[in-house]
Enzyme design. Structure first.
Site, PDB file in Angstrom:
ATOM      1  N   ASP A 349       0.614  -0.954  -0.122  1.00 26.93           N
ATOM      2  CA  ASP A 349       0.004  -0.036  -0.103  1.00 26.93           C
ATOM      3  C   ASP A 349       0.815   1.227   0.406  1.00 26.93           C
ATOM      4  OD1 ASP A 349      -3.063   1.245   0.825  1.00 26.93           O
ATOM      5  OD2 ASP A 349      -2.037   1.662   2.467  1.00 26.93           O
ATOM      6  N   GLU A 385       1.676  -0.750  -4.872  1.00 31.79           N
ATOM      7  CA  GLU A 385       0.693   0.695  -4.959  1.00 31.79           C
ATOM      8  C   GLU A 385       1.664   1.793  -5.811  1.00 31.79           C
ATOM      9  OE1 GLU A 385      -3.116   2.469  -3.748  1.00 31.79           O
ATOM     10  OE2 GLU A 385      -1.729   2.645  -2.393  1.00 31.79           O
TER      11      GLU A 385
END
Length: 743
Positions: A349, A385
């Site tokens: 993330d 990401e």
């Protein structure tokens, strides 16, 4: 209680079969006390033990009388001096950053904050209330587990199909899963859940965060939760919420059982991990773990005023990745999940945050260097990401080799093309061909691109074609949260409608988007529930909705069942056709003696796109020819990979267009595999040089075939490839867990 010196390594609480070694890093502490609790209901520790040894900045001891399941925490002494980055407060019981299981979740109370709430000095005055009754606790774990013949599937990247899901939401309403197992690790390991995944052809599940997390206090006060889980508290502990019995031992044991069951079905397990920040928030957040253990070491503090945190995540703090002990924590966590829990990869993330050395993103940073040289982590699936909220944080295409990326440019371009935006022809061609503009120059392959239309963050596929704007009122933030630029189109009405024409158009648009996903070079990722027509009622930021808004509904009407079958069909086309699973970028090579290239882009007149055509802003229709005999790759035995030659016809225009089919060899014809305007199966054929009636807003896929009466000889490699594909493909039956809606 016997207290022995113990060892400074490994960090955490380690059961060796005879006792437990406790080790905690804190560079600036003056004293550390280990607190042992008799039960999760205990309001204070039963024993408080001063850690007797301090070696290499690690406090440690060994307790031969302690066994697995023991609940524990720490009290850490030192200066409370926010101006210099120190926030020690021994009145607070702290969770071990290396806790491998959570023995008790926190209960919100003012005493969990290290400063006096409401004091005029804000966080400058320490709070002297004891929080032992409310603080989260770790639990000692016995790591023994019978893995049997479990082994990682190790699916090659170019054969990988990822399905993103939430452990709870996926099975919470699945009727064929026992009620007590719905929404749990065990529920995901159930036969019904696995059968559905296999029926789609999925090869890997990407689990939204399963590291134990905290529901922010402001959400709890609104009777909401952090459903998504991007608010990590413990990097080595499975989330307690998804253990069917709710105990520390079950959380670890059931997670391992889930992985073992998924592996047995040939499915890889990828974890969505959040190492960029923690649940302790900014300077006004609670003191739960790292803040009270050694704030100045664990967090990135402002160079101008160490009272405040550098925040590249929008969540209040950023882990201090340039500190060797913080890097060690992350690497130890990753290796723990691979070696002890048997997971197959990670999706990081806000990965750009992890690459920040000082302020700028540095793709050659220490984080990447350490992973690349690690013999364990360098061999698992690594997904970035590739953005954060800091300056220069959008880094799509800039991660190093070994890494794949969520391709946000792919998502945005495909959405805009099918919405009917002009000026997208050139980019859609690039995205369909694997985004070589982003990945080729850095030595990466087409599978560096994780292609997706939707994910957990944003509209579902159903909502993408049903809403022009977000509708997040249920989140309690006056619809101010969530993205405003969604590249969505409601097809003529906002939200649910009884207009038959709009409903037909929405279904076709969904088919267009799904077909484009599976017919692009790169790794397809499907957001769990999109194949079921799942809607969140226009909520594009449902992070706090732990209810029917986010839980998948398995009671499907006829329209939803039809779309599910289309998704399976599109996935089968991807899986059966080698031209969609290339390991190398297209080179524009020609077949000797012909004008056929490995990839050609065509106008509706059947001719190759000209510069003038590419530059025309209104172009919404193009064809893509993929030569199956020019793949230019070999299989594991060194045999050339040869497949069908395919033709993709895309028409995002609001009017139908006749598309002149390219000429084929005299003995061949074009056979339709798929048409989003006619989702029902049909075996129609067209000779080359004839027009194909491409409907408005539709996508068709055709392949060259030799008529059966002419015969066709397959190479040994082709026969083995087909047999391999057949073994991987699911039987075309309805998956368990699906129930037809009545009424």
């Amino acid at each position: 209680m016997r207290i022995w010196p113990g060892r400074s390594y490994p960090l955490g609480a380690t059961w060796d079969g005879a006792g437990v070694n406790f080790a905690l890093f804190s560079e600036h502490a003056t004293k550390v006390e280990l607190c042992l609790f008799d039960s999760a209901e205990a309001e204070k520790e039963a024993q408080r033990i001063v850690m007797p040894e301090y070696t290499d900045l690690v406090w440690h001891c060994y307790l031969p009388d302690v066994q697995p399941d023991q609940l524990y925490g720490y009290r850490v002494h030192g200066p409370y001096d926010p101006a210099n980055g120190h926030r020690f407060n021994p009145k607070k019981v702290l969770l071990d950053p290396y806790a491998k299981a959570i023995g008790r979740d926190l209960r919100w109370d003012d005493s969990l904050f290290g400063y006096k709430i409401g004091d005029p000095g804000a966080d400058l005055t320490p709070d002297d209330r004891d929080d032992a009754a409310f603080a989260p606790l770790g639990a000692v774990v016995d790591a023994a587990f019978t893995w049997g013949d479990d082994r990682p599937p190790r699916t090659p990247w170019h054969h990988t199909f990822i399905y993103e899901l939430h452990v709870k939401g996926f099975t919470k309403r699945m009727p064929e899963v026992a009620e007590k197992l719905q929404g749990t690790y065990a529920g995901l390991a159930s036969e019904a859940a696995i059968n559905h995944l296999k029926s789609l052809g999925v090869t890997a599940v990407e689990l939204m965060p399963v590291h134990h997390h905290v529901d922010e206090r402001h959400l709890v006060e609104k009777k909401l939760t952090n459903y998504w889980g991007y608010n990590t508290l413990a990097f080595l502990a499975p989330d307690l919420r998804y253990a069917s019995g709710g105990t520390a031992r079950e959380s670890v044991h059931h997670f391992k059982m889930m992985v073992r069951a998924l592996h047995a079905a040939g499915l890889e397990v990828i974890l969505d991990v959040v190492y960029n920040h923690t649940a302790e928030g900014n300077q006004l957040g609670p003191t739960l773990s790292m803040r009270g253990i050694d704030n100045a070491s664990y967090y990135r503090l402002s160079p101008q005023d160490k009272r405040y945190y550098m925040d590249f995540t929008g969540c209040g703090n950023t882990l201090n990745m340039i500190h060797p002990r913080v890097l060690q924590l992350i690497m130890d966590s990753l290796r723990h999940w691979v070696l002890e829990m048997h997971v197959d990869g990670f999706r990081f993330d806000l990965a750009s945050t992890l690459a920040r050395e000082l302020f700028a993103v540095n793709k050659l940073g220490a984080f990447f260097d350490i992973i690349h040289q690690d013999p364990i982590l360098s061999q698992v699936k690594l997904i970035a990401e590739p953005w954060d909220v800091g300056e220069g944080g959008y880094q799509v295409g800039n991660f190093p080799v070994l890494w794949t990326e969520w391709n946000g440019k792919y998502r945005d371009c495909v959405r805009r093309f099918w919405k009917g935006d002009g000026g997208t022809a050139g980019e859609i061609a690039t995205r369909l061909a694997g985004s070589s503009d982003l990945y080729q120059l850095t030595g990466r392959a087409p599978y560096a691109s994780i292609n997706f239309i939707t994910c957990h963050d944003g509209f579902t596929l159903q909502d993408l074609v049903s809403y022009n704007g977000k509708h997040n009122e249920a989140n309690g933030e006056d619809n101010k949260d969530g993205a405003n630029d969604n590249n969505s189109w409601n097809c003529g009405a906002e939200g649910p409608t009884d207009d038959a024409n709009i409903k037909i158009l929405r279904e076709r648009q969904k088919r267009n988007l799904i077909a484009a996903l599976f017919l692009s070079q790169g790794v397809p990722m499907l957001c769990g529930g999109d194949e079921l027509g799942h809607t969140q009622n226009g909520n594009n930021n449902a992070y706090c909705q732990d209810n029917e808004i986010t839980w998948l509904n398995w009671q499907l009407n006829e329209e939803q069942k039809g779309f599910l079958e289309f998704v399976r069909k599109a996935a089968r086309v991807w899986q059966e056709q080698p031209v969609f699973q290339r390991r190398k970028f297209f080179q524009g090579r020609r077949l000797r003696g012909t004008d056929i290239k490995d990839i050609s882009f065509l106008e509706p007149n059947g001719k190759e796109m000209t510069d003038e055509a590419w530059n025309a802003g209104f172009v919404k229709c193009l064809g893509v020819r993929l030569a199956g005999d020019l793949i230019g790759d070999v299989d594991v035995r060194g045999e050339p990979i040869v497949g069908d030659t395919l033709l993709l016809l895309l028409n995002a225009h609001h009017e139908p267009l006749p598309f002149l089919l390219p000429l084929t060899k005299p003995e061949q014809h074009w056979e339709r595999l798929l048409d989003t305007a006619e989702p029902a199966d049909s075996e129609e054929q067209w000779p080359g040089g004839k027009p194909y009636q491409l409907k408005e807003r539709s996508l068709a896929v055709l392949r060259t075939r030799i008529p059966e009466e002419a015969g066709q000889t397959l190479s040994q490699s082709q026969v083995e490839t087909l047999l391999h594909v057949k073994e991987r493909l699911p039987e075309p039956t309805a998956s368990p867990g699906l129930v037809t809606a009545t009424g």
